[in-house]
Design a protein around this motif. Sequence first.
Motif, PDB file in Angstrom:
ATOM      1  N   TRP A 109       0.875  -1.179   0.000  1.00 30.25           N
ATOM      2  CA  TRP A 109       0.000   0.000   0.000  1.00 30.25           C
ATOM      3  C   TRP A 109       0.902   1.215   0.000  1.00 30.25           C
ATOM      4  CZ3 TRP A 109      -0.226   3.350   4.405  1.00 30.25           C
ATOM      5  CH2 TRP A 109       0.525   2.901   5.514  1.00 30.25           C
ATOM      6  N   ILE A 112      -2.953   6.618   2.399  1.00 30.45           N
ATOM      7  CA  ILE A 112      -4.059   6.452   3.344  1.00 30.45           C
ATOM      8  C   ILE A 112      -4.641   7.831   3.637  1.00 30.45           C
ATOM      9  CG2 ILE A 112      -2.610   6.560   5.447  1.00 30.45           C
ATOM     10  CD1 ILE A 112      -5.677   4.291   4.931  1.00 30.45           C
ATOM     11  N   ASP A 113      -5.945   7.889   3.804  1.00 27.01           N
ATOM     12  CA  ASP A 113      -6.653   9.154   4.055  1.00 27.01           C
ATOM     13  C   ASP A 113      -6.254  10.204   3.017  1.00 27.01           C
ATOM     14  OD1 ASP A 113      -7.713   7.856   6.305  1.00 27.01           O
ATOM     15  OD2 ASP A 113      -6.045   8.518   7.570  1.00 27.01           O
ATOM     16  N   PHE A 117       2.514   8.265  -0.049  1.00 25.63           N
ATOM     17  CA  PHE A 117       3.906   8.201   0.400  1.00 25.63           C
ATOM     18  C   PHE A 117       4.842   7.775  -0.728  1.00 25.63           C
ATOM     19  CE2 PHE A 117       1.048   7.943   3.892  1.00 25.63           C
ATOM     20  CZ  PHE A 117       1.526   8.982   4.673  1.00 25.63           C
ATOM     21  N   ASN A 118       4.252   7.423  -1.880  1.00 29.44           N
ATOM     22  CA  ASN A 118       5.025   7.069  -3.065  1.00 29.44           C
ATOM     23  C   ASN A 118       6.137   6.071  -2.734  1.00 29.44           C
ATOM     24  OD1 ASN A 118       4.027  10.140  -3.212  1.00 29.44           O
ATOM     25  ND2 ASN A 118       3.827   9.189  -5.210  1.00 29.44           N
ATOM     26  N   ASP A 119       5.769   5.096  -1.912  1.00 28.65           N
ATOM     27  CA  ASP A 119       6.689   4.035  -1.536  1.00 28.65           C
ATOM     28  C   ASP A 119       5.860   2.748  -1.421  1.00 28.65           C
ATOM     29  OD1 ASP A 119       8.998   2.755  -0.779  1.00 28.65           O
ATOM     30  OD2 ASP A 119       9.044   3.576   1.248  1.00 28.65           O
ATOM     31  N   LEU A 121       4.753   0.231   0.802  1.00 29.74           N
ATOM     32  CA  LEU A 121       4.714  -0.022   2.242  1.00 29.74           C
ATOM     33  C   LEU A 121       4.151  -1.415   2.518  1.00 29.74           C
ATOM     34  CD1 LEU A 121       3.388   3.531   3.208  1.00 29.74           C
ATOM     35  CD2 LEU A 121       5.752   2.713   3.281  1.00 29.74           C
ATOM     36  N   TYR A 156      11.183  -4.288   5.076  1.00 24.67           N
ATOM     37  CA  TYR A 156      12.172  -4.023   6.127  1.00 24.67           C
ATOM     38  C   TYR A 156      11.557  -4.141   7.507  1.00 24.67           C
ATOM     39  CZ  TYR A 156      13.618  -2.183   1.709  1.00 24.67           C
ATOM     40  OH  TYR A 156      13.854  -2.079   0.371  1.00 24.67           O
ATOM     41  N   LEU A 157      10.257  -4.435   7.535  1.00 24.28           N
ATOM     42  CA  LEU A 157       9.629  -4.719   8.826  1.00 24.28           C
ATOM     43  C   LEU A 157       8.496  -5.701   8.606  1.00 24.28           C
ATOM     44  CD1 LEU A 157       6.676  -3.129   8.986  1.00 24.28           C
ATOM     45  CD2 LEU A 157       8.083  -1.180   9.600  1.00 24.28           C
ATOM     46  N   ILE A 231      18.616  -3.442   1.499  1.00 23.48           N
ATOM     47  CA  ILE A 231      17.674  -2.456   0.969  1.00 23.48           C
ATOM     48  C   ILE A 231      17.603  -2.630  -0.551  1.00 23.48           C
ATOM     49  CG2 ILE A 231      17.057   0.003   0.879  1.00 23.48           C
ATOM     50  CD1 ILE A 231      17.320  -0.861   3.762  1.00 23.48           C
TER      51      ILE A 231
ATOM     52  N   SER B   9      -3.274   4.230   9.120  1.00 24.43           N
ATOM     53  CA  SER B   9      -3.305   5.610   9.622  1.00 24.43           C
ATOM     54  C   SER B   9      -2.160   5.870  10.588  1.00 24.43           C
ATOM     55  CB  SER B   9      -4.609   5.888  10.369  1.00 24.43           C
ATOM     56  OG  SER B   9      -5.608   6.141   9.475  1.00 24.43           O
ATOM     57  N   PHE B  11       0.639   4.196  10.850  1.00 22.88           N
ATOM     58  CA  PHE B  11       1.902   4.076  10.110  1.00 22.88           C
ATOM     59  C   PHE B  11       2.181   5.401   9.389  1.00 22.88           C
ATOM     60  CE2 PHE B  11       4.746   0.595   8.497  1.00 22.88           C
ATOM     61  CZ  PHE B  11       5.505   1.343   7.612  1.00 22.88           C
ATOM     62  N   ALA B  12       1.139   5.935   8.742  1.00 18.60           N
ATOM     63  CA  ALA B  12       1.277   7.194   7.997  1.00 18.60           C
ATOM     64  C   ALA B  12       1.689   8.327   8.938  1.00 18.60           C
ATOM     65  CB  ALA B  12      -0.039   7.542   7.309  1.00 18.60           C
ATOM     66  N   LEU B  15       5.225   8.008   9.777  1.00 18.05           N
ATOM     67  CA  LEU B  15       6.118   8.356   8.664  1.00 18.05           C
ATOM     68  C   LEU B  15       6.338   9.863   8.592  1.00 18.05           C
ATOM     69  CD1 LEU B  15       4.959   6.182   5.627  1.00 18.05           C
ATOM     70  CD2 LEU B  15       7.053   5.941   6.943  1.00 18.05           C
ATOM     71  N   LEU B  16       5.241  10.620   8.734  1.00 18.79           N
ATOM     72  CA  LEU B  16       5.338  12.069   8.551  1.00 18.79           C
ATOM     73  C   LEU B  16       5.841  12.783   9.794  1.00 18.79           C
ATOM     74  CD1 LEU B  16       2.160  12.890   6.422  1.00 18.79           C
ATOM     75  CD2 LEU B  16       4.539  12.945   5.682  1.00 18.79           C
ATOM     76  N   LEU B  38      11.101   1.559  11.050  1.00 18.84           N
ATOM     77  CA  LEU B  38      10.241   2.617  10.484  1.00 18.84           C
ATOM     78  C   LEU B  38      11.083   3.701   9.818  1.00 18.84           C
ATOM     79  CD1 LEU B  38       7.465   3.264  13.114  1.00 18.84           C
ATOM     80  CD2 LEU B  38       7.133   2.944  10.658  1.00 18.84           C
ATOM     81  N   ILE B  40      13.719   3.428   8.125  1.00 17.30           N
ATOM     82  CA  ILE B  40      14.091   3.066   6.748  1.00 17.30           C
ATOM     83  C   ILE B  40      13.010   3.553   5.783  1.00 17.30           C
ATOM     84  CG2 ILE B  40      14.528   1.148   5.153  1.00 17.30           C
ATOM     85  CD1 ILE B  40      15.520  -0.456   7.633  1.00 17.30           C
ATOM     86  N   TYR B  41      11.739   3.309   6.165  1.00 14.55           N
ATOM     87  CA  TYR B  41      10.643   3.742   5.290  1.00 14.55           C
ATOM     88  C   TYR B  41      10.541   5.267   5.261  1.00 14.55           C
ATOM     89  CZ  TYR B  41       9.150  -1.047   4.669  1.00 14.55           C
ATOM     90  OH  TYR B  41       9.100  -2.367   4.304  1.00 14.55           O
ATOM     91  N   HIS B  44      13.123   6.736   3.085  1.00 11.48           N
ATOM     92  CA  HIS B  44      12.856   6.513   1.670  1.00 11.48           C
ATOM     93  C   HIS B  44      11.761   7.443   1.154  1.00 11.48           C
ATOM     94  CE1 HIS B  44      11.683   4.338  -2.035  1.00 11.48           C
ATOM     95  NE2 HIS B  44      12.996   4.335  -2.144  1.00 11.48           N
ATOM     96  N   VAL B  45      10.713   7.614   1.965  1.00 11.44           N
ATOM     97  CA  VAL B  45       9.607   8.489   1.566  1.00 11.44           C
ATOM     98  C   VAL B  45      10.119   9.918   1.374  1.00 11.44           C
ATOM     99  CG1 VAL B  45       7.478   9.584   2.414  1.00 11.44           C
ATOM    100  CG2 VAL B  45       7.770   7.097   2.604  1.00 11.44           C
TER     101      VAL B  45
END
Lengths: 291, 258
Positions: A109, A112-113, A117-119, A121, A156-157, A231, B9, B11-12, B15-16, B38, B40-41, B44-45
Motif C-alpha cells: 500500500w 491512506i486518508d 507516500f510514493n513508496d 509499504l 524491512y519490517l 535495501i 493511519s 503508520f502514515a 512516517l510524517l 520505520l 528506513i521507510y 525513503h519516503v
Amino acid sequence: MDITTESKLKPTTPIPAQAGIGLRAEHYKEVITTRPNIGWLEVHSENYFGQGGKPLYYLELARQNYPVSLHGVGLSIGSSDPLNKTHLDHLNRLIQRIEPGLVSEHLSWSSIDGKYFNDLLPLPYTEEALKHFSDRVHQVQNILQRQILIENPSSYLSYSHSTIAEWDFMNAIVERTDCGILLDVNNVYVSAINHGFDAHHYLQAIDADAVQEIHLAGFTTDTIEGQDILIDTHNKPISDEVWALYKAAIKRLGALPSLIEWDSDLPPLEFLLEEASRAQTIMDERHALVA
Amino acid sequence: MPSLHELQSAFADALLNPDTTRTLSYVAQDKISRDQRLFIYRNHVFSSLTSALQEAYPTIERLVGEAFFRSAARAYIRQHPSTSGDLEQYGDRFADYLDSLKQVDEHAYLPDVARLEWAYHRVYFAADAPALSTESLAKVDPSQQHRLCFGLHPASQLLQSPYPSLRIWQVNQKAYCGDQTVDLSTGGNYLLVLRPQLDPEIHHINHDEYIFLHALSCDKNIADSHDLATNINPEFDLTSCLQKFISNKTLVTFSLEA
C-alpha cells in the motif's frame, strides 16, 4: 519530426519468455537508434501518465520495435482508502495507447486518508488484509478488463499480528482473483535475509503456474544497530546470491520473461544488456538440459 | 489487533511525524528496533519526494543551495504531503510555500522563479496538439469573425511577475556561461511557456499580448479580448498578434461563440 502524426502501434504483443530491460529516459535515444537485441522492454506506468511530450513520444517509438510491459508503483492496491479512480483512468488510457503485453502492480500500500507516500509499504499478512487485497485486485481487473500481475515486495519490517506467510498470501490472492504473479527474485532474497526465512522455500512454495514474469535487481546492504539489513535500491549489479536463486527459479518454473531492473545511478545501456544476456544464458542452458 | 485502516493511519502518522506519540506496537522488533525499521521507510519516503521536488525545481535549488533546499523540502513534505501515486504531480504548491517563508523575504523573486519552473514542468508532460488550420479559419464568414474564440495549446502556460524571473532562470541554467548579473530594477516580465513540439520554450511577451492571450484562455471571444488588450496599448495590432500566436502554435483551436 512531427510528434502529432498518428503512431503505428502494433496490436497487443505478448511478452516473450526472454530477458528484457527497463527503459529509462537516459537510454531513450540509444534504444531507439541502436535497436539492441533484447526480447522486450518494461516501463513504470506512472512515468507516462502525462498526456504528451517526450516520455510518450519515445515510448511509442520504442513500442514499434519491442513488446512493452507496464509496471505500476502507485496504484496503492493495499490501501484501505477507496481505489483511486483518476489513477486507474490514467492507467487505462496508457494501456489503450501502448497495448502492453503485461500489466503489473505490487503487494503493498502507499496511501491512506488521501495522503500518498510514493513508496511500497508493507501489508500485515492477515485474513482481513487478504480479503481486502483480493477484492481490490478483482476490482482493478474488472475496471482494466484484463489480468494483472502482482509482485512480491521487499520489506524491512513485519507485523507481529501477521498470520500468513508471504508466499501463501500471494498464492491465495491468485486463487481468489486469477491474477498472475510477478516473482521478484531479488525481493525474495532481500526479505528472506531481513526476516530470516528460507528463500529457496519461498521459490518452492510459490504457485508455479501463476508466475508469468521475473524481476532481477541489485540491493544495498545497510548496517543498523550492528545488524545488516538489505535495501532494495535497484542501483547495483545483481548479486551472486540472487543469480543463484534465479537459476533455481528457472529450473523449477522454466523460461519466463525476466527483467533487469535498474532505477537509479543508471549504468551504460551496454551493461544492462550484459546482465540481460546473463539471464538469457541461464534460461537457454535450462532449455538445453530439458531438450 | 489493529484493523487495516488503523494500522495504515498510524503508520502514515509515524512516517510524517518522527516525534509521534503513537507507537506502532504491532511492528515486530528483534535485534533492530521498530523505530529503526520505520526510519528506513521514513527515509525513503522523504528522499523520493525530495528528489521529485529537485527534479521540478532545479533553478530554485541552485539559487538557495542544496542544504536550504533540502530543509525547505522536508518542511513542505510535512505540510503538503503528496496526494497522487504519480510523483510528477508532486510540488504544485511549492511556490506558495516559498512565498510563506520569512527567510526568503530578501529573495522575494524566488516564488515567481518557482512558478516558472512549475509551468515548465507541467508543459513538459502536457498533451500534444496539431497546429490550427489557417485554411478553415479563412473560411469563417467575415460578418461572424467577432464571435471567434481561440483555444490555447494544452502545453502552454502564461505567467507574469514583478521580477525579471526569466532572466534569473536563464543565468542559473547549467549550460549558461554568460554574464551572471541580474538587475532587479529592470522590472517584471510577462512570459509564455510553450511546447510546440517536444521541448518547452519560454518566451517574453508584451503586456498587451499577455492580456490578450489570458482573455482568450478564459474563453472570452476575440472582440472582448481585443478590447482588453487595447486598454493596455491603444496601438495593439490584432492581425499581427493573431498571426504570431497561430504560427508559433500558441493558438491551436477555434470556434464560434454561440
